[in-house]
Design a protein around this motif. Structure first.
Motif, short mmCIF file in Angstrom:
data_model
loop_
_atom_site.label_atom_id
_atom_site.label_comp_id
_atom_site.label_asym_id
_atom_site.label_seq_id
_atom_site.Cartn_x
_atom_site.Cartn_y
_atom_site.Cartn_z
N HIS A 1 -14.79 -5.56 10.48
CA HIS A 1 -15.52 -6.43 11.40
C HIS A 1 -15.24 -7.86 10.95
CE1 HIS A 1 -17.76 -2.99 13.08
NE2 HIS A 1 -17.73 -2.53 11.84
N LEU A 2 -14.42 -8.56 11.70
CA LEU A 2 -13.89 -9.84 11.25
C LEU A 2 -14.58 -11.05 11.86
CD1 LEU A 2 -10.10 -8.88 11.32
CD2 LEU A 2 -11.65 -8.85 9.36
N ASP A 3 -15.39 -10.85 12.90
CA ASP A 3 -16.08 -11.98 13.51
C ASP A 3 -17.26 -12.41 12.65
OD1 ASP A 3 -14.40 -12.14 15.72
OD2 ASP A 3 -15.54 -10.63 16.83
N GLY A 4 -17.72 -13.62 12.85
CA GLY A 4 -18.89 -14.12 12.14
C GLY A 4 -18.54 -14.75 10.81
N ASP A 5 -19.55 -15.34 10.19
CA ASP A 5 -19.33 -16.02 8.91
C ASP A 5 -19.07 -15.04 7.77
OD1 ASP A 5 -19.65 -18.46 10.13
OD2 ASP A 5 -21.77 -18.66 9.60
N ILE A 6 -19.63 -13.84 7.86
CA ILE A 6 -19.43 -12.82 6.83
C ILE A 6 -18.61 -11.68 7.44
CG2 ILE A 6 -20.50 -11.22 5.21
CD1 ILE A 6 -20.97 -14.18 4.58
N LYS A 7 -17.46 -11.43 6.85
CA LYS A 7 -16.58 -10.35 7.31
C LYS A 7 -16.98 -9.07 6.58
CE LYS A 7 -14.48 -14.10 8.69
NZ LYS A 7 -14.77 -14.68 10.01
N THR B 1 -10.18 -5.20 17.20
CA THR B 1 -11.08 -6.04 16.42
C THR B 1 -11.12 -7.48 16.92
OG1 THR B 1 -9.35 -6.69 14.83
CG2 THR B 1 -10.59 -4.66 14.36
N GLY B 2 -10.27 -7.79 17.88
CA GLY B 2 -10.18 -9.17 18.35
C GLY B 2 -9.07 -9.94 17.67
N LEU B 3 -8.45 -9.34 16.66
CA LEU B 3 -7.34 -10.00 15.97
C LEU B 3 -6.09 -9.94 16.83
CD1 LEU B 3 -6.42 -11.31 13.25
CD2 LEU B 3 -5.68 -9.02 12.56
N GLU B 4 -5.47 -11.07 17.05
CA GLU B 4 -4.27 -11.12 17.89
C GLU B 4 -3.09 -10.50 17.16
OE1 GLU B 4 -1.33 -14.38 20.09
OE2 GLU B 4 -3.17 -15.05 19.08
N MET B 5 -2.36 -9.65 17.88
CA MET B 5 -1.14 -9.03 17.36
C MET B 5 -0.09 -9.04 18.47
SD MET B 5 -2.52 -5.82 15.04
CE MET B 5 -3.65 -5.15 16.26
N ASN C 1 -5.96 -15.96 14.74
CA ASN C 1 -6.81 -16.48 15.82
C ASN C 1 -8.30 -16.37 15.49
OD1 ASN C 1 -6.46 -13.53 16.16
ND2 ASN C 1 -7.74 -13.80 17.98
N ILE C 2 -8.66 -15.71 14.38
CA ILE C 2 -10.07 -15.57 13.99
C ILE C 2 -10.35 -16.49 12.80
CG2 ILE C 2 -11.85 -14.00 13.14
CD1 ILE C 2 -10.41 -11.71 14.51
N PRO C 3 -11.32 -17.38 12.92
CA PRO C 3 -11.65 -18.27 11.81
C PRO C 3 -12.00 -17.50 10.54
CG PRO C 3 -12.73 -19.01 13.81
CD PRO C 3 -12.15 -17.66 14.12
N GLY C 4 -11.43 -17.94 9.42
CA GLY C 4 -11.71 -17.29 8.15
C GLY C 4 -10.87 -16.06 7.87
N VAL C 5 -9.97 -15.73 8.78
CA VAL C 5 -9.08 -14.58 8.59
C VAL C 5 -7.64 -15.10 8.57
CG1 VAL C 5 -8.28 -12.37 9.51
CG2 VAL C 5 -10.69 -13.02 9.74
N PHE C 6 -6.93 -14.73 7.52
CA PHE C 6 -5.57 -15.21 7.32
C PHE C 6 -4.64 -14.00 7.16
CE2 PHE C 6 -8.72 -18.05 5.65
CZ PHE C 6 -8.36 -19.29 6.14
N ALA C 7 -3.38 -14.19 7.47
CA ALA C 7 -2.39 -13.13 7.28
C ALA C 7 -1.23 -13.67 6.47
CB ALA C 7 -1.89 -12.60 8.63
N ALA C 8 -0.71 -12.85 5.56
CA ALA C 8 0.36 -13.30 4.67
C ALA C 8 1.34 -12.17 4.42
CB ALA C 8 -0.23 -13.79 3.34
#
Length: 315
Positions: A88-94, A256-260, A275-282
């Motif tokens: 659950h990636l939305d919100g201030d706490i994932k 989850t709302g994460l763009e792919m 596209n989700i604040p606080g979520v990064f991909a590497a």
């Protein structure tokens, strides 16, 4: 109540471990979650020659990763061996959930990587890193003046085959169809390359040898005829490179709302933001042009730095 971390890193390959290192050195509470062995795809590479500044003779994927892991531990990065099956990636706490635990974090760095689509032949797993490879840039040097075979017919396969002709004395493309799927401009270059040969309507059935790849059985898909290929006696081995695509480890993020993109890779900007604040991909999980240890490590460092910036902005 579960501990709320500053950063949770999913995956302990070069991208994930670099992210953990940078987050740990920044005094962020950091957890790296990995379901298997550290290292990702690099863990199956016996020799590494193209990592900048490498000073260890005979460096292997596992030895490089072991040092990365130790660096993370040195800076207080916590570890969990677990399989995440709900996010659950939305919100201030994932919130990340597994069968046995729930993890919470202000930021998440997705570094779950990608894996090469297997050739699908018998013996493939046993000879990975011992003649079977999925990365010409990584392993071409080890086949200098040897014969190599490339499985596939798309852009990547043909481009990698042409790259291999700089090292191998002969490169043969094995393709299940009677024509390439690569772009015409790429095909034109390939057909002009005197070191490049083609085996049409053919698939690899089995690879083998005595500890190192030296035998291969191929099948003509139209006639069903089987042909056994044996390495030149003076060589004692040959290489088989599979380039029939890669698959991202991203299925868990569906819905989850994460763009792919259409293949499941995650688009980011230059600073690894999704596209989700606080979520990064590497690393290999994200849309990129070059998938190597050095680019993965750079991605991880950037992602962790941006995670710290994001956390500071929350305060």
């Amino acid at each position: 109540m579960s501990k709320v971390y500053d950063v949770i890193v999913l995956g302990a390959g070069p991208a994930g471990l670099a992210a953990g290192l940078y987050a740990g050195r920044s005094r962020l509470s950091t957890l790296v979650i990995e379901k298997g062995k550290d290292g990702g795809q690099i863990a199956i590479t016996d020799d590494i020659e193209n990592y900048p500044g490498q000073i260890v003779e005979g460096e292997s994927g596992p030895s490089l990763i072991a040092r990365m892991t130790q660096q993370c531990e040195k800076f207080g990065v916590e570890r969990a061996s677990d399989v995440i099956n709900e996010v659950h990636l939305d919100g201030d706490i994932k919130v990340l959930k597994s069968a046995k635990a729930e993890y919470q974090s202000k930021t998440v760095i997705i570094a779950t990587g990608a894996f090469a689509r297997p050739i699908g032949c018998k013996g493939e797993k046993e000879f990975m890193g011992k003649g079977v490879s999925y990365c010409a840039t990584c392993d071409a040097n080890f086949f200098e003046d040897f014969e190599v075979y490339v499985v596939g017919g798309g852009d990547s396969a043909v481009e990698e085959a042409m790259y291999l002709t700089k090292f191998a004395r002969k490169v043969t493309i094995i393709h299940r169809r009677d024509e390439l799927r690569a772009a015409k401009s790429i095909q034109e270059k390939a057909f002009k390359n005197e070191k490049l040969h083609f085996m049409w309507d053919t698939v690899v059935e089995e690879v083998g040898g005595d500890g190192i790849l030296s035998e291969m059985t191929v099948k003509n898909v139209k006639t069903g005829e089987l042909t056994k290929i044996v390495a030149d006696e003076d060589d004692g081995m040959f290489g088989v490179f599979g380039f029939i695509g890669t698959l991202p480890n991203s299925k868990i993020y569906e819905g989850t709302g994460l763009e792919m993109d259409e293949r499941g890779y995650i688009p980011t900007d230059a600073d690894m933001h999704t596209n989700i604040p606080g979520v990064f991909a590497a690393g290999d999980i994200r849309v990129k042009s070059l998938r190597q240890v050095v680019t993965a490590a750079a991605d991880g460092a950037i992602a962790a730095t941006q995670a710290e910036k994001y956390i500071n902005e929350l305060k």
